[in-house]
Design a protein around this motif. Structure first.
Motif, PDB file in Angstrom:
ATOM      1  N   VAL A 105       0.824  -1.216   0.000  1.00  0.00           N
ATOM      2  CA  VAL A 105       0.000   0.000   0.000  1.00  0.00           C
ATOM      3  C   VAL A 105       0.859   1.268   0.000  1.00  0.00           C
ATOM      4  O   VAL A 105       0.464   2.292  -0.555  1.00  0.00           O
TER       5      VAL A 105
ATOM      6  N   ALA B 170      -5.854  -0.874  -2.736  1.00  0.00           N
ATOM      7  CA  ALA B 170      -5.126  -0.395  -1.562  1.00  0.00           C
ATOM      8  C   ALA B 170      -6.073   0.283  -0.574  1.00  0.00           C
ATOM      9  O   ALA B 170      -5.968   0.077   0.643  1.00  0.00           O
TER      10      ALA B 170
ATOM     11  N   GLN C 280       3.688  -0.113   5.687  1.00  0.00           N
ATOM     12  CA  GLN C 280       2.260  -0.276   5.427  1.00  0.00           C
ATOM     13  C   GLN C 280       1.445   0.672   6.302  1.00  0.00           C
ATOM     14  O   GLN C 280       1.718   0.798   7.499  1.00  0.00           O
TER      15      GLN C 280
END
Length: 325
Positions: A161, A181, A280
């Motif tokens: 992401v 995402a 992330q």
């Protein structure tokens, strides 16, 4: 803040002892846990950051989902949340702030918690997050360092992401990858945690700013080595290709600088390395379970449409904390 700087700062703080503090900052865990009665311990955590997406409502959802996650990784239940807000009230529409708070409030409600207040300050860079309280039975706390050799390692969300949102902001990736995402970042880890609690998880953490490798190193706790299979790592479509085209993030660079010495890359794939170092935002859970529970927990995740993947095993300590095959 990068893991190197953070470790240096925390190392200088005075040490405290309280028999009721079951988990504190000395263990690199996701949240603090304090026992208040024989059957109840309180989980406390906080997280906030600037927006990585243009839509304020989506930003509110992502940030709240991320902050709530630490309670789930400890095996707990969310009870209350407080907003943390920094916002430039003289230069941006307050309607956008209302949308940020609406997105966050909806996620707290979905979590089953109560939004009980908060604190706001004026600042040029908007920031949003939550201080969250949860509860857990003192005997049922799941920490990030309880894994044993032979345990299987499971990831409950796809990686990438950080790469995808960075690429999207530069107009270098398609909307399909970006939408995937967003869906990942706004999905509460509540549902993955509920399954985990039924299958004797030995350790758990959520994958956030230190990337999957940094958080795996914390789980190894200098006692184990994590052997992971690169081909089994779930990745958001487009993230690998973007990394292959040399799209990198500052967070990944900091993670590489701090953790690379503890990792044996047996693959020759620079793009995969970048994905594994990628920080992330509101990532999934990283769980270890006894091998005999692996097939059953994966089946339970599939039944609930959670894209969990078995990515490797914990083994007896080797020269490095992580081996990537």
């Amino acid at each position: 803040m990068g893991p190197g700087s953070l470790s240096e700062i925390l190392g200088g703080l005075p040490k405290q002892f309280d028999a009721n503090l079951l988990v504190g900052y000395d263990s690199s865990d996701d949240a603090a846990v304090y026992q208040v009665s024989p059957d109840v311990a309180v989980i406390q955590t906080t997280d906030f950051f600037p927006s990585m997406v243009k839509d304020p409502y989506i930003f509110g959802q992502i940030s709240a989902t991320n902050a709530l996650s630490d309670v789930y990784s400890m095996g707990g239940k969310v009870i209350t949340a407080l907003n943390i807000v920094a916002y430039p009230d003289n230069s941006q529409s307050l309607e956008n702030l209302a949308e940020i708070l609406r997105g966050g409030a909806e996620k707290v409600l979905e979590a089953g918690g109560v939004l009980a207040g908060g604190h706001t300050i004026r600042q040029s860079t908007p920031l949003y997050g939550l201080a969250v309280a949860g509860i857990v039975h003192p005997d049922k706390i799941i920490t990030n360092n309880g894994a044993k050799a032979g345990d299987a390692i499971i990831a409950t969300k796809k990686l990438g992401v950080g790469i995808v949102t960075t690429a999207h902001n530069k107009g270098l990736i398609d909307e399909k990858a970006f939408d995937e995402a967003i869906e990942s970042m706004t999905t509460l880890n509540k549902y993955a945690a509920e399954v985990m609690l039924d299958y004797q998880a030995t350790a758990c953490t959520d994958i956030t700013g230190f990337g999957i490798l940094g958080h795996l190193i914390e789980m190894c706790d200098d006692q184990l080595t994590a052997e992971i299979i690169a081909d089994k790592i779930p990745i958001i479509e487009g993230a690998y290709q973007a990394a292959k085209e040399n799209l990198t993030t500052g967070g990944a660079k900091r993670n590489r600088g701090h953790y690379a010495k503890d990792i044996d890359f047996q693959i020759k794939d620079a793009a995969m390395e970048e994905v594994l170092f990628d920080p992330q935002t509101s990532g999934g859970l990283l769980i270890t379970v006894p091998e005999e529970k692996l097939e059953a927990i994966l089946a339970a995740y599939k039944e609930k449409s959670i894209q969990a993947a078995h990515i490797g095993y914990m083994v007896d300590k080797k020269d490095k904390s992580i081996v990537v095959k």
